[in-house]
Design a protein around this motif. Structure first.
Motif, PDB file in Angstrom:
ATOM      1  N   ASP A 178       0.832  -1.207   0.000  1.00 41.10           N
ATOM      2  CA  ASP A 178       0.000   0.000   0.000  1.00 41.10           C
ATOM      3  C   ASP A 178       0.867   1.258   0.000  1.00 41.10           C
ATOM      4  N   GLU A 179       1.907   1.266   0.817  1.00 47.38           N
ATOM      5  CA  GLU A 179       2.764   2.441   0.920  1.00 47.38           C
ATOM      6  C   GLU A 179       3.536   2.699  -0.370  1.00 47.38           C
ATOM      7  N   ALA A 180       4.092   1.648  -0.970  1.00 46.32           N
ATOM      8  CA  ALA A 180       4.877   1.815  -2.197  1.00 46.32           C
ATOM      9  C   ALA A 180       4.005   2.250  -3.363  1.00 46.32           C
ATOM     10  N   LEU A 181       2.804   1.678  -3.481  1.00 46.64           N
ATOM     11  CA  LEU A 181       1.905   2.068  -4.563  1.00 46.64           C
ATOM     12  C   LEU A 181       1.466   3.523  -4.415  1.00 46.64           C
ATOM     13  N   PHE A 182       1.230   3.952  -3.188  1.00 51.80           N
ATOM     14  CA  PHE A 182       0.874   5.356  -2.975  1.00 51.80           C
ATOM     15  C   PHE A 182       2.036   6.259  -3.359  1.00 51.80           C
ATOM     16  N   GLN A 183       3.223   5.911  -2.932  1.00 50.82           N
ATOM     17  CA  GLN A 183       4.388   6.738  -3.234  1.00 50.82           C
ATOM     18  C   GLN A 183       4.617   6.839  -4.741  1.00 50.82           C
ATOM     19  N   ALA A 184       4.303   5.749  -5.461  1.00 53.89           N
ATOM     20  CA  ALA A 184       4.488   5.735  -6.907  1.00 53.89           C
ATOM     21  C   ALA A 184       3.299   6.320  -7.662  1.00 53.89           C
ATOM     22  N   GLY A 185       2.194   6.607  -6.936  1.00 50.37           N
ATOM     23  CA  GLY A 185       1.017   7.158  -7.576  1.00 50.37           C
ATOM     24  C   GLY A 185       0.263   6.167  -8.428  1.00 50.37           C
ATOM     25  N   ILE A 186       0.308   4.896  -8.059  1.00 54.22           N
ATOM     26  CA  ILE A 186      -0.314   3.829  -8.837  1.00 54.22           C
ATOM     27  C   ILE A 186      -1.477   3.230  -8.065  1.00 54.22           C
ATOM     28  N   HIS A 187      -2.625   3.096  -8.712  1.00 56.25           N
ATOM     29  CA  HIS A 187      -3.781   2.496  -8.069  1.00 56.25           C
ATOM     30  C   HIS A 187      -3.590   0.982  -7.984  1.00 56.25           C
ATOM     31  N   PRO A 188      -3.871   0.364  -6.839  1.00 55.85           N
ATOM     32  CA  PRO A 188      -3.632  -1.079  -6.657  1.00 55.85           C
ATOM     33  C   PRO A 188      -4.449  -1.981  -7.570  1.00 55.85           C
ATOM     34  N   GLU A 189      -5.537  -1.457  -8.162  1.00 55.50           N
ATOM     35  CA  GLU A 189      -6.350  -2.279  -9.056  1.00 55.50           C
ATOM     36  C   GLU A 189      -5.923  -2.186 -10.511  1.00 55.50           C
ATOM     37  N   LEU A 190      -4.964  -1.356 -10.816  1.00 52.64           N
ATOM     38  CA  LEU A 190      -4.457  -1.250 -12.174  1.00 52.64           C
ATOM     39  C   LEU A 190      -3.705  -2.528 -12.525  1.00 52.64           C
ATOM     40  N   THR A 191      -4.000  -3.127 -13.679  1.00 53.62           N
ATOM     41  CA  THR A 191      -3.310  -4.362 -14.056  1.00 53.62           C
ATOM     42  C   THR A 191      -1.888  -4.039 -14.517  1.00 53.62           C
ATOM     43  N   ALA A 192      -0.978  -4.969 -14.273  1.00 46.56           N
ATOM     44  CA  ALA A 192       0.440  -4.729 -14.528  1.00 46.56           C
ATOM     45  C   ALA A 192       0.716  -4.379 -15.984  1.00 46.56           C
ATOM     46  N   ASP A 193      -0.015  -4.993 -16.919  1.00 47.62           N
ATOM     47  CA  ASP A 193       0.235  -4.747 -18.340  1.00 47.62           C
ATOM     48  C   ASP A 193      -0.139  -3.337 -18.781  1.00 47.62           C
ATOM     49  N   ARG A 194      -0.837  -2.592 -17.927  1.00 48.56           N
ATOM     50  CA  ARG A 194      -1.236  -1.228 -18.276  1.00 48.56           C
ATOM     51  C   ARG A 194      -0.295  -0.163 -17.704  1.00 48.56           C
ATOM     52  N   LEU A 195       0.679  -0.586 -16.910  1.00 49.93           N
ATOM     53  CA  LEU A 195       1.636   0.374 -16.372  1.00 49.93           C
ATOM     54  C   LEU A 195       2.607   0.816 -17.459  1.00 49.93           C
ATOM     55  N   LYS A 196       2.898   2.101 -17.477  1.00 51.13           N
ATOM     56  CA  LYS A 196       3.832   2.664 -18.440  1.00 51.13           C
ATOM     57  C   LYS A 196       5.261   2.597 -17.882  1.00 51.13           C
ATOM     58  N   PRO A 197       6.271   2.675 -18.752  1.00 49.76           N
ATOM     59  CA  PRO A 197       7.668   2.609 -18.276  1.00 49.76           C
ATOM     60  C   PRO A 197       7.969   3.586 -17.141  1.00 49.76           C
ATOM     61  N   ALA A 198       7.436   4.788 -17.234  1.00 49.63           N
ATOM     62  CA  ALA A 198       7.693   5.771 -16.173  1.00 49.63           C
ATOM     63  C   ALA A 198       7.096   5.321 -14.846  1.00 49.63           C
ATOM     64  N   GLN A 199       5.947   4.644 -14.896  1.00 51.55           N
ATOM     65  CA  GLN A 199       5.317   4.153 -13.674  1.00 51.55           C
ATOM     66  C   GLN A 199       6.109   3.008 -13.067  1.00 51.55           C
ATOM     67  N   TRP A 200       6.672   2.138 -13.917  1.00 51.71           N
ATOM     68  CA  TRP A 200       7.504   1.050 -13.405  1.00 51.71           C
ATOM     69  C   TRP A 200       8.741   1.602 -12.710  1.00 51.71           C
ATOM     70  N   LYS A 201       9.309   2.664 -13.272  1.00 49.55           N
ATOM     71  CA  LYS A 201      10.491   3.272 -12.639  1.00 49.55           C
ATOM     72  C   LYS A 201      10.128   3.873 -11.287  1.00 49.55           C
ATOM     73  N   LEU A 202       8.974   4.532 -11.230  1.00 48.40           N
ATOM     74  CA  LEU A 202       8.524   5.092  -9.953  1.00 48.40           C
ATOM     75  C   LEU A 202       8.242   3.993  -8.940  1.00 48.40           C
TER      76      LEU A 202
END
Length: 284
Positions: A178-202
Motif C-alpha cells: 500500500d505504501e509503495a503504490l501510494f508513493q508511486a502514484g499507482i492504483h492497486p487495481e491497475l493491471t500490470a500490463d497497463r503500467l507505463k515505463p515511467a510508472q515502473w520506474k517510480l
C-alpha cells in the motif's frame, strides 16, 4: 504478519543475541511448529552441540546458519524470539527453547501458533520448500528496474496481488505494498500490463525507498510486533496511507479510502492514485 523490514530487524537483533552461541539442549513444547524433520525429538537431538554462526533473512524467513545445519524459521502472525536466563520462568505460549552452554536460552513464543521451523543441511534449504520458489530480494542488487519489468509487466493481474506474490518479489506484505503504490502514484487495481515505463520506474524506486526507510526505523509495530530485544518499530509513525482510513492524505488532503483488493484491506488516495478507465475494444 511481519514483513521484510520487521524480519530484517529481528534477524539483526538475533545475530546480537545468539550469534556465536552453542546449543546445549532444545525443548519443543508444541510439535506442529516443527515441520522438518517430522519428529520433534529428531529436531531436538540434531541441534544439540551445534553453534549458531550467523542469522540471515530470506524473504520473510529467518535462516539460522549453524556449523553443519541451517534452521529456517517463519514467524507467521505473532511469532517472537527472546533471550532469557535459563532459570527464568517460562512464559505462556513458549513453544521452542534453545538452551545455550552459557546458561541463556533463546525462546520462541507464538500466541497464534502458526509459526514454522525447518531443519536442513547447508544449501539444501534452497532446493525445497519453503525457500524453493522465493522471488527477488527487493533490497538486493538483483532487484533492478529491468528485473521488475521482466517479471511483471506482461501480466494482466492487478498490480497489488502481484506484488504480494512471494514468487515474484519477496518480503512485501499488505503494509508496504500500500505504501509503495501510494508513493508511486499507482492504483492497486491497475493491471500490470497497463503500467507505463515511467510508472515502473517510480514503483521500483518506491519499493526500495519504502522498505529501506522501514528497515532503518526498525519496522512497523501495527499490532504486537517487537524485535528480538523487545523493542517496537517506529515506521508506523511515517505511514502515509496504511491504517489511515478517512484521515486526510498528506499530499492533497483528500480522505484516505479503504477497499478490498485481492481479498486484502487496501488503503488509497483517489486523487493521488487515479484508476484509469478500462480500455474498450472496438468491434468490427
Amino acid at each position: 504478519m511481519p514483513e521484510l523490514p520487521e524480519v530484517e530487524t529481528v534477524t539483526r537483533t538475533l545475530n546480537i543475541l545468539a550469534g556465536g552461541k552453542t546449543i546445549e539442549k532444545v525443548v519443543v513444547s508444541l510439535p506442529r511448529i516443527i515441520q522438518r524433520p517430522k519428529e520433534p525429538e529428531d529436531f531436538e537431538a540434531a541441534l544439540e552441540g551445534h553453534t549458531i554462526l550467523n542469522v540471515e533473512r530470506r524473504g520473510k524467513f529467518i535462516r539460522f546458519v549453524l556449523d553443519g545445519l541451517v534452521l529456517v524459521s517463519h514467524l507467521r502472525m505473532e511469532g517472537k524470539y527472546g533471550l532469557h536466563d535459563a532459570e527464568d520462568e517460562v512464559a505462556k505460549h513458549t513453544h521452542v527453547r534453545f538452551r545455550f552452554t552459557d546458561g541463556t536460552e533463546l525462546r520462541y513464543k507464538d500466541v497464534r501458533q502458526f509459526g514454522t521451523m525447518h531443519l536442513f543441511k547447508p544449501g539444501e534449504e534452497f532446493t525445497m520448500p519453503p525457500l524453493l520458489k522465493l522471488g527477488l530480494e527487493p533490497l538486493s542488487e538483483e532487484f533492478t528496474y529491468e528485473s521488475l519489468v521482466d517479471r511483471l509487466a506482461k501480466r494482466t493481474t492487478r498490480i497489488k496481488p502481484l506484488l504480494l506474490n512471494q514468487e515474484y518479489i519477496v518480503g512485501l506484505g499488505n503494509i508496504y505494498v500500500d505504501e509503495a503504490l501510494f508513493q508511486a502514484g499507482i492504483h492497486p487495481e491497475l493491471t500490470a500490463d497497463r503500467l507505463k515505463p515511467a510508472q515502473w520506474k517510480l514503483l521500483h524506486a518506491a519499493i526500495r525507498d519504502t522498505l529501506q526507510r522501514a528497515v532503518d526505523a526498525g519496522g512497523s509495530s501495527i499490532k504486537s510486533y517487537v524485535n528480538g530485544q523487545g523493542d517496537p518499530g517506529k515506521f508506523q509513525h511515517e505511514l502515509l496511507v496504511y491504517g489511515r482510513k478517512n484521515e486526510p492524505c498528506r499530499n492533497c488532503g483528500r480522505p484516505i479510502e479503504k477497499s478490498v483488493v485481492g481479498g486484502r484491506g487496501t488503503h488509497t488516495c483517489a486523487a493521488c492514485q487515479p484508476l484509469p478507465k478500462a480500455r474498450v475494444r472496438k468491434s468490427g
